[in-house]
Design an enzyme around this catalytic site. Structure first.
Site, PDB file in Angstrom:
ATOM      1  N   ASN A 161     -15.427  40.245  79.537  1.00  0.00           N
ATOM      2  CA  ASN A 161     -14.052  39.784  79.779  1.00  0.00           C
ATOM      3  C   ASN A 161     -14.121  38.469  80.544  1.00  0.00           C
ATOM      4  O   ASN A 161     -14.997  38.262  81.385  1.00  0.00           O
ATOM      5  CB  ASN A 161     -13.267  40.795  80.607  1.00  0.00           C
ATOM      6  CG  ASN A 161     -11.814  40.364  80.770  1.00  0.00           C
ATOM      7  OD1 ASN A 161     -11.039  40.434  79.818  1.00  0.00           O
ATOM      8  ND2 ASN A 161     -11.454  39.862  81.945  1.00  0.00           N
ATOM      9  N   TYR A 182      -9.019  34.111  87.875  1.00  0.00           N
ATOM     10  CA  TYR A 182      -8.575  34.682  89.147  1.00  0.00           C
ATOM     11  C   TYR A 182      -9.023  33.719  90.240  1.00  0.00           C
ATOM     12  O   TYR A 182     -10.226  33.442  90.359  1.00  0.00           O
ATOM     13  CB  TYR A 182      -9.208  36.058  89.389  1.00  0.00           C
ATOM     14  CG  TYR A 182      -9.314  36.955  88.160  1.00  0.00           C
ATOM     15  CD1 TYR A 182      -8.175  37.404  87.491  1.00  0.00           C
ATOM     16  CD2 TYR A 182     -10.563  37.350  87.666  1.00  0.00           C
ATOM     17  CE1 TYR A 182      -8.276  38.225  86.375  1.00  0.00           C
ATOM     18  CE2 TYR A 182     -10.678  38.172  86.557  1.00  0.00           C
ATOM     19  CZ  TYR A 182      -9.530  38.604  85.905  1.00  0.00           C
ATOM     20  OH  TYR A 182      -9.644  39.407  84.798  1.00  0.00           O
ATOM     21  N   ARG A 183      -8.087  33.234  91.035  1.00  0.00           N
ATOM     22  CA  ARG A 183      -8.428  32.240  92.053  1.00  0.00           C
ATOM     23  C   ARG A 183      -9.468  32.793  93.036  1.00  0.00           C
ATOM     24  O   ARG A 183      -9.556  34.014  93.253  1.00  0.00           O
ATOM     25  CB  ARG A 183      -7.179  31.833  92.824  1.00  0.00           C
ATOM     26  CG  ARG A 183      -6.725  32.925  93.764  1.00  0.00           C
ATOM     27  CD  ARG A 183      -5.519  32.513  94.568  1.00  0.00           C
ATOM     28  NE  ARG A 183      -5.197  33.480  95.563  1.00  0.00           N
ATOM     29  CZ  ARG A 183      -3.998  34.010  95.761  1.00  0.00           C
ATOM     30  NH1 ARG A 183      -2.982  33.645  94.999  1.00  0.00           N
ATOM     31  NH2 ARG A 183      -3.791  34.886  96.707  1.00  0.00           N
ATOM     32  N   GLU A 188     -12.320  37.282  75.058  1.00  0.00           N
ATOM     33  CA  GLU A 188     -11.740  35.928  75.185  1.00  0.00           C
ATOM     34  C   GLU A 188     -12.582  34.882  74.453  1.00  0.00           C
ATOM     35  O   GLU A 188     -12.045  33.904  73.933  1.00  0.00           O
ATOM     36  CB  GLU A 188     -11.589  35.535  76.655  1.00  0.00           C
ATOM     37  CG  GLU A 188     -10.385  36.126  77.360  1.00  0.00           C
ATOM     38  CD  GLU A 188     -10.572  37.568  77.820  1.00  0.00           C
ATOM     39  OE1 GLU A 188     -11.653  38.138  77.568  1.00  0.00           O
ATOM     40  OE2 GLU A 188      -9.638  38.127  78.410  1.00  0.00           O
ATOM     41  N   ASP A 224       1.557  29.527  95.785  1.00  0.00           N
ATOM     42  CA  ASP A 224       1.358  30.092  94.449  1.00  0.00           C
ATOM     43  C   ASP A 224       2.333  29.537  93.414  1.00  0.00           C
ATOM     44  O   ASP A 224       3.225  28.760  93.735  1.00  0.00           O
ATOM     45  CB  ASP A 224       1.469  31.621  94.534  1.00  0.00           C
ATOM     46  CG  ASP A 224       0.367  32.301  93.752  1.00  0.00           C
ATOM     47  OD1 ASP A 224       0.094  31.843  92.634  1.00  0.00           O
ATOM     48  OD2 ASP A 224      -0.207  33.273  94.250  1.00  0.00           O
TER      49      ASP A 224
HETATM   50  C1  LIG Z   1      -3.883  28.652  87.125  1.00  0.00           C
HETATM   51  C2  LIG Z   1      -3.865  30.146  87.037  1.00  0.00           C
HETATM   52  C3  LIG Z   1      -4.263  30.904  88.131  1.00  0.00           C
HETATM   53  C4  LIG Z   1      -4.246  32.291  88.076  1.00  0.00           C
HETATM   54  N1  LIG Z   1      -4.638  33.001  89.170  1.00  0.00           N
HETATM   55  C5  LIG Z   1      -4.682  34.349  89.113  1.00  0.00           C
HETATM   56  C6  LIG Z   1      -5.158  35.104  90.224  1.00  0.00           C
HETATM   57  O1  LIG Z   1      -5.506  34.559  91.261  1.00  0.00           O
HETATM   58  N2  LIG Z   1      -5.212  36.450  90.095  1.00  0.00           N
HETATM   59  C7  LIG Z   1      -4.843  37.100  88.947  1.00  0.00           C
HETATM   60  O2  LIG Z   1      -4.960  38.335  88.884  1.00  0.00           O
HETATM   61  N3  LIG Z   1      -4.353  36.407  87.883  1.00  0.00           N
HETATM   62  C8  LIG Z   1      -4.275  35.057  87.946  1.00  0.00           C
HETATM   63  N4  LIG Z   1      -3.815  34.339  86.872  1.00  0.00           N
HETATM   64  C9  LIG Z   1      -3.333  35.056  85.670  1.00  0.00           C
HETATM   65  C10 LIG Z   1      -4.497  35.580  84.840  1.00  0.00           C
HETATM   66  O3  LIG Z   1      -5.420  34.568  84.568  1.00  0.00           O
HETATM   67  C11 LIG Z   1      -4.000  36.178  83.525  1.00  0.00           C
HETATM   68  O4  LIG Z   1      -3.172  37.286  83.848  1.00  0.00           O
HETATM   69  C12 LIG Z   1      -5.107  36.599  82.592  1.00  0.00           C
HETATM   70  O5  LIG Z   1      -4.551  37.116  81.417  1.00  0.00           O
HETATM   71  C13 LIG Z   1      -6.006  37.636  83.217  1.00  0.00           C
HETATM   72  O6  LIG Z   1      -7.000  37.996  82.313  1.00  0.00           O
HETATM   73  P1  LIG Z   1      -7.361  39.519  82.046  1.00  0.00           P
HETATM   74  O7  LIG Z   1      -6.238  40.079  81.256  1.00  0.00           O
HETATM   75  O8  LIG Z   1      -8.622  39.457  81.259  1.00  0.00           O
HETATM   76  O9  LIG Z   1      -7.527  40.163  83.363  1.00  0.00           O
HETATM   77  C14 LIG Z   1      -3.815  32.943  86.904  1.00  0.00           C
HETATM   78  C15 LIG Z   1      -3.416  32.183  85.802  1.00  0.00           C
HETATM   79  C16 LIG Z   1      -3.425  30.800  85.868  1.00  0.00           C
HETATM   80  C17 LIG Z   1      -2.983  30.008  84.674  1.00  0.00           C
END
Ligand SMILES: Cc1cc2nc3c(=O)[nH]c(=O)nc-3n(C[C@H](O)[C@H](O)[C@H](O)COP(=O)(O)O)c2cc1C
Length: 512
Positions: free
Chosen positions: A176, A180-181, A237, A286
């Site tokens: 995956n 995530y920041r 992905e 945020d």
């Molecule tokens: C710039 C940016 C920062 C993000 N930061 C976070 C974060 O800190 N934590 C989080 O859970 N999702 C964050 N997201 C949203 C996730 O990247 C998004 O929900 C993604 O689909 C997660 O992937 P997953 O479904 O494989 O977990 C962010 C998205 C963007 C565009």
């Protein structure tokens, strides 16, 4: 041609005049953020800062800051074109036997269309023996050498804001990638802000105490986008990025963990997240436009850093919308529409307005066929995966309303509403960032059925017809328009009159 790396994409942006190089010395603490904020909001270019205090590496921001650049990342003219590519790919009707072949050959239609399945091969990533992301290998890593940005005054520290966090499900070895920041705590440790509904978090729970993690920073822009896309767990992905860009992605094995990363990523951090080592992460300015508050998150321990020979550090700034992530969100809106329509064919279009931060508002138009149809669609959307299920406000309108035109939506919705009957309050999970909710991660969502009501829904009156001029009169006025001699050029209309919307509408009418 799709881009194999961020550097290749930056070269293309430079050639198109879409990249501004800034050689003036700048501070990664707040200064780059303030510059970027002004440029993003003005619709300006991507910014490459070559002289960043305290680091030898350049920083790029605002790469996805406009629709044109985001579409260019997918090698497309606009985001609808990217959605159309997927629509064609997933057109399962092509697999049905067609009228002329089915009597001759069983599954004849399917065989006939095998050729159209060839693009699916792009979903299979190619693992190569070496990649430029490992040109330089640092076994004694020091994160303070990276130009990590502090973006807002009350932030808990510097944050890596565009990380592609790679994990593996220990049960089926599926990879995956999520964005995530990561708050940098010191030379070797960061936070890992995977929220409760995210796939990285699910992998971590399956691993137990210690989970191998690799983080790519700066990659082919389609992979960067894919890391933000709300994909179901079974969709990798890397595979999705391959489909979107029409070419398999190239991966290399990491040096110290059993994971694969984009072969030409700018930087890769390898290590593990310790689920038992929870530390205070945040606050962080945020994408809601407010700070997300400090909370406990697990710690990422970096054990190795690899990078290209001349890497560029990629960062983004989130904050009061519109920001760069607006176009990543709009890409999701467009790209996921055809996928949504496979499950909900009644859906005509959807708009996730930038001001809604993507989880606060979705406007959806439907072909309404039966009583309660809009409410059925609400339930279906709240029952979907992590993005839609957290949508705080759902507005459902009829098919003839252009959901991209929020003025029409406001007119239609406000006109048609009977709050007692048309508003649904749905308790359930809400976004971790939803500070409006009285408790964390659990609250209430609202659905507004703005569709035209029917007798079968208990509407006891006659529904009033919309006002529309008849075609004959329209044609007549179109034909005679010049004869009237009315001057509606820019200079003779008032700029405060609906921000020029009237002129656009007139132009549209005259073309009919
Ligand atoms: C710039 C940016 C920062 C993000 N930061 C976070 C974060 O800190 N934590 C989080 O859970 N999702 C964050 N997201 C949203 C996730 O990247 C998004 O929900 C993604 O689909 C997660 O992937 P997953 O479904 O494989 O977990 C962010 C998205 C963007 C565009």
């Amino acid at each position: 041609m799709p881009f194999d790396s961020l550097s290749a994409f930056l070269d293309a942006l430079r050639k198109k005049g879409e990249l501004q190089v800034i050689d003036a010395a700048v501070d990664p603490k707040l200064e780059i953020a303030e510059i970027t904020d002004r440029v993003v909001k003005a619709g300006g270019p991507a910014l490459l800062f070559t002289n960043v205090h305290g680091s030898q590496f350049p920083v790029v921001t605002n790469v996805f800051g406009t629709q044109a650049r985001t579409a260019m990342a997918f090698d497309a003219a606009n985001l609808n074109e990217v959605a159309d590519r997927l629509r064609k790919l997933f057109d399962i009707s092509a697999l049905m036997p067609s009228e002329d072949t089915k009597s001759i050959l069983p599954f004849g239609g399917a065989l006939k269309s095998l050729g159209s399945l060839a693009p699916l091969a792009n979903a299979i990533p190619q693992t190569v023996n070496s990649g430029s992301c490992q040109d330089v290998v640092i076994e004694n890593p020091d994160l303070s050498k990276l130009p990590v940005l502090t973006t807002w005054p009350l932030d808990g520290g510097p944050f890596i804001t565009l990380p592609l966090v790679v994990t593996r499900d220990p049960r089926n070895r599926r990879l995956n990638i999520g964005m995530y920041r990561m708050q940098v705590y010191n030379e070797r440790e960061t936070g890992m802000h995977w929220q409760r509904h995210k796939q990285g978090r699910a992998h971590a729970d399956a691993w137990g105490d210690k989970i191998p993690v690799a983080v790519a920073i700066g990659a082919d822009p389609t992979i960067t986008y894919a890391a933000t896309a709300p994909l179901p767990p079974i969709v990798d992905e890397y595979a999705f990025a391959g489909l979107l860009r029409g070419k398999p992605v190239k991966l290399v094995r990491c040096k110290t963990v059993d994971l694969k990363v984009p072969a030409d990523a700018e930087f890769v951090l390898e290590g593990y997240v310790d689920n038992t080592d929870l530390r205070t992460e945040g606050p962080f300015g945020d994408h809601t436009g407010v700070y997300s508050l400090a909370d406990l998150y697990p710690t990422f321990h970096v054990q190795c850093i690899t990078h290209r020979k001349n890497p560029v550090y990629a960062a983004t700034l989130v904050g009061k919308p519109p920001m760069e992530d607006a176009w990543l969100g709009k890409a999701t809106e467009r790209i996921f529409l055809p996928l949504l329509q496979m499950v909900l064919p009644e859906v005509v279009d959807m708009n996730l307005p930038v001001e809604g931060g993507f989880h606060n508002l979705a406007i959806v138009s439907i072909k309404k066929k039966y009583p309660g149809h809009a409410k059925k669609v609400m339930n279906a959307l709240w029952g979907l995966g992590h993005m839609m299920m957290l949508t705080r406000t759902l507005v459902i309108v009829d098919a003839d309303i252009d959901v991209q035109d929020v003025r029409s939506v406001a007119w239609f919705t406000l006109n048609n509403l009977s709050p007692e009957k048309d508003v649904v309050m749905m308790p359930g999970p809400v976004d971790d960032l939803d500070h409006g909710s009285y408790s964390v991660a659990y609250g209430t969502k609202i659905g507004i059925d703005a569709t035209r009501k029917t007798a079968a829904e208990g509407y006891t009156r006659e529904w009033p017809p919309d006002i529309d001029m008849d075609t004959t009169t329209r044609r007549l006025v179109n034909e005679r328009w010049k004869e009237y001699g009315i001057d509606l050029s820019e200079k003779s209309v008032h700029s405060d009159n609906w921000s020029g919307q009237g002129l656009d509408a007139l132009e549209k009418l005259l073309k009919q």
